[in-house]
Motif scaffolding. Structure first.
Motif, PDB file in Angstrom:
ATOM      1  N   LEU A   1       1.331  -1.299  -0.150  1.00 51.10           N
ATOM      2  CA  LEU A   1       0.200  -0.073  -0.171  1.00 51.10           C
ATOM      3  C   LEU A   1       1.298   0.707   0.418  1.00 51.10           C
ATOM      4  O   LEU A   1       1.677   1.906   0.805  1.00 51.10           O
ATOM      5  N   ASP A   2       0.645   2.215  -1.232  1.00 53.23           N
ATOM      6  CA  ASP A   2       1.468   3.556  -1.317  1.00 53.23           C
ATOM      7  C   ASP A   2       0.471   4.814  -0.341  1.00 53.23           C
ATOM      8  O   ASP A   2      -1.030   4.779  -0.283  1.00 53.23           O
ATOM      9  N   SER A   3       0.937   5.670  -0.302  1.00 54.14           N
ATOM     10  CA  SER A   3       0.496   6.451   0.220  1.00 54.14           C
ATOM     11  C   SER A   3       1.639   7.911  -0.373  1.00 54.14           C
ATOM     12  O   SER A   3       2.261   7.773   0.017  1.00 54.14           O
ATOM     13  N   LYS A   4       0.765   9.275   0.012  1.00 56.41           N
ATOM     14  CA  LYS A   4       1.354  10.688  -0.329  1.00 56.41           C
ATOM     15  C   LYS A   4       2.574  10.620   0.711  1.00 56.41           C
ATOM     16  O   LYS A   4       1.533  11.047   2.327  1.00 56.41           O
ATOM     17  N   LYS A   5       3.585  10.946   0.550  1.00 55.48           N
ATOM     18  CA  LYS A   5       4.753  11.756   1.725  1.00 55.48           C
ATOM     19  C   LYS A   5       3.764  12.361   2.524  1.00 55.48           C
ATOM     20  O   LYS A   5       4.025  13.886   1.646  1.00 55.48           O
ATOM     21  N   ILE A   6       3.306  13.162   3.452  1.00 55.83           N
ATOM     22  CA  ILE A   6       3.360  14.790   3.544  1.00 55.83           C
ATOM     23  C   ILE A   6       4.616  15.321   4.364  1.00 55.83           C
ATOM     24  O   ILE A   6       4.903  14.311   5.308  1.00 55.83           O
ATOM     25  N   LEU A   7       5.299  16.083   4.024  1.00 50.40           N
ATOM     26  CA  LEU A   7       6.383  16.568   4.521  1.00 50.40           C
ATOM     27  C   LEU A   7       6.179  17.101   5.529  1.00 50.40           C
ATOM     28  O   LEU A   7       5.444  18.281   5.907  1.00 50.40           O
ATOM     29  N   THR A   8       6.071  16.928   6.982  1.00 52.02           N
ATOM     30  CA  THR A   8       5.984  17.712   8.184  1.00 52.02           C
ATOM     31  C   THR A   8       6.728  17.307   9.485  1.00 52.02           C
ATOM     32  O   THR A   8       7.377  15.395   9.284  1.00 52.02           O
ATOM     33  N   CYS A   9       7.257  17.418  10.420  1.00 50.29           N
ATOM     34  CA  CYS A   9       7.800  17.279  11.541  1.00 50.29           C
ATOM     35  C   CYS A   9       6.804  16.697  12.449  1.00 50.29           C
ATOM     36  O   CYS A   9       6.967  16.230  13.539  1.00 50.29           O
ATOM     37  N   ASN A  10       6.381  16.340  12.531  1.00 53.19           N
ATOM     38  CA  ASN A  10       4.617  16.333  12.900  1.00 53.19           C
ATOM     39  C   ASN A  10       4.021  14.278  13.073  1.00 53.19           C
ATOM     40  O   ASN A  10       3.229  14.666  11.983  1.00 53.19           O
ATOM     41  N   THR A  11       5.274  14.140  13.338  1.00 54.01           N
ATOM     42  CA  THR A  11       4.974  12.441  13.483  1.00 54.01           C
ATOM     43  C   THR A  11       5.201  11.901  14.407  1.00 54.01           C
ATOM     44  O   THR A  11       5.253   9.925  14.709  1.00 54.01           O
ATOM     45  N   HIS A  12       5.027  12.426  15.422  1.00 55.05           N
ATOM     46  CA  HIS A  12       4.927  11.343  17.066  1.00 55.05           C
ATOM     47  C   HIS A  12       4.141  11.022  17.257  1.00 55.05           C
ATOM     48  O   HIS A  12       2.561  11.082  16.319  1.00 55.05           O
ATOM     49  N   GLY A  13       3.745   9.533  17.500  1.00 54.59           N
ATOM     50  CA  GLY A  13       3.393   8.251  17.362  1.00 54.59           C
ATOM     51  C   GLY A  13       2.294   7.895  16.428  1.00 54.59           C
ATOM     52  O   GLY A  13       1.748   7.491  16.512  1.00 54.59           O
ATOM     53  N   THR A  14       3.197   8.309  15.455  1.00 55.48           N
ATOM     54  CA  THR A  14       2.714   7.560  14.102  1.00 55.48           C
ATOM     55  C   THR A  14       2.745   5.438  14.140  1.00 55.48           C
ATOM     56  O   THR A  14       1.467   5.195  13.626  1.00 55.48           O
ATOM     57  N   GLY A  15       3.690   5.348  14.386  1.00 55.96           N
ATOM     58  CA  GLY A  15       3.683   4.312  14.634  1.00 55.96           C
ATOM     59  C   GLY A  15       2.700   3.403  15.911  1.00 55.96           C
ATOM     60  O   GLY A  15       2.147   2.312  15.740  1.00 55.96           O
ATOM     61  N   CYS A  16       2.445   3.454  17.161  1.00 57.87           N
ATOM     62  CA  CYS A  16       1.228   3.654  17.903  1.00 57.87           C
ATOM     63  C   CYS A  16       0.402   4.075  17.504  1.00 57.87           C
ATOM     64  O   CYS A  16      -0.982   2.637  17.747  1.00 57.87           O
ATOM     65  N   THR A  17      -0.234   4.818  17.053  1.00 63.97           N
ATOM     66  CA  THR A  17      -1.050   4.828  16.321  1.00 63.97           C
ATOM     67  C   THR A  17      -1.466   4.209  15.093  1.00 63.97           C
ATOM     68  O   THR A  17      -2.940   3.569  14.983  1.00 63.97           O
TER      69      THR A  17
END
Length: 275
Positions: free
Chosen positions: A209-225
């Motif tokens: 599955l692919d998704s567009k990469k969003i250029l942001t520094c707000n990535t804390h919690g991605t794996g947990c979520t």
């Protein structure tokens, strides 16, 4: 209760993980995610971390007896449709969790092998990595390492999509029903590619599955979520591939929404809510 009352059952999900004082990851992120998926969330806390958007600065390991009491209380009383496991920290905690999962015949276990924080603070002791792989992976329905975690588990670099797929296959052979390797750390500035391997041992299925990469520094919690979303979708009755698709959509949305906010002075959180 009146004679006309209808008894309903929640889709119940348990998180076994560490507490994030900053609220963006760990148990806090898991419970927010369960809520957004209309699931009843419960928690067993394995460690208390002192962290914020700048990183993790201290860890207090919860005594094993206290973790055992938490597990016995919730698992003996509530029927969970799925369980999400995050930060376990030590060999003793891993072995205890394995014991309780077997005792209570838990199902739909999603394991996020949390090893390092974003500022490279160790969230799993060095001697616990092999224990995690040998004892907990075979109990899991799904494991969800990101690239740095997969590299630590396999002791090699992963730099291409082909290497990701081979890594997922090798980890799948360790005993879980499915493996998802998340490719957000690949040096591709346009998309995030995640690889799922599942199926029977003699007939594996591979789904990208692919998704567009969003250029942001707000990535804390991605794996947990993401792993919490997988557990919630499994709890609601979706199969492995459906849960993967729905959870990929949810985390992509959470990153996109979170990119609009300023939180703290470092790496902000994804946004768990619909805005």
């Amino acid at each position: 209760m009146t004679g006309n009352a209808v008894t309903k059952n929640y889709s119940c999900v348990l998180t076994i993980a560490g507490s994030d004082s900053g609220g963006g990851a760990g148990v806090q992120a898991d419970l927010k995610t369960f809520h957004e998926h209309q699931c009843y969330g419960a928690s067993v806390i394995t460690a208390v971390t002192a962290q914020n958007t700048l990183g993790v600065f201290d860890i207090h390991e919860i005594p094993v007896q206290s973790i055992a009491s938490q597990l016995d209380c919730v698992l003996s009383d509530i029927r969970f449709n799925a369980i999400k496991i995050g930060m376990l920290f030590s060999v003793d905690i891993i072995l205890l969790v394995c014991e309780k999962l077997k005792k209570y015949e838990c199902k739909n276990i999603v394991l996020d092998p949390v090893i390092l924080s974003k500022n490279n603070y160790k969230l799993l002791k060095d001697d616990a990595l092999t224990c995690l792989r040998d004892h907990l992976f075979p109990l899991a329905k799904m494991i969800t390492p990101n690239l740095p975690e997969a590299e630590l588990l396999l002791s090699r670099k992963i730099s291409t999509l082909h290497e990701m797929e081979n890594a997922a296959l090798e980890m799948w052979n360790w005993g879980s029903d499915a493996v998802i390797i998340k490719g957000g750390h690949l040096l591709d500035h346009h998309k995030c590619s995640d690889c799922l391997i599942y199926g029977e041992r003699h007939y594996k299925k591979i789904k990208w599955l692919d998704s567009k990469k969003i250029l942001t520094c707000n990535t804390h919690g991605t794996g947990c979520t993401f792993s919490a979303a997988l557990a919630a979708n499994l709890a609601k009755g979706y199969d492995i591939e459906e849960s993967f698709q729905l959870s990929k959509q949810y985390i992509s949305q959470a990153i996109a929404f979170g990119s609009q906010f300023k939180l703290g002075h470092g790496i902000g959180s994804v946004c768990h809510f619909k805005i």
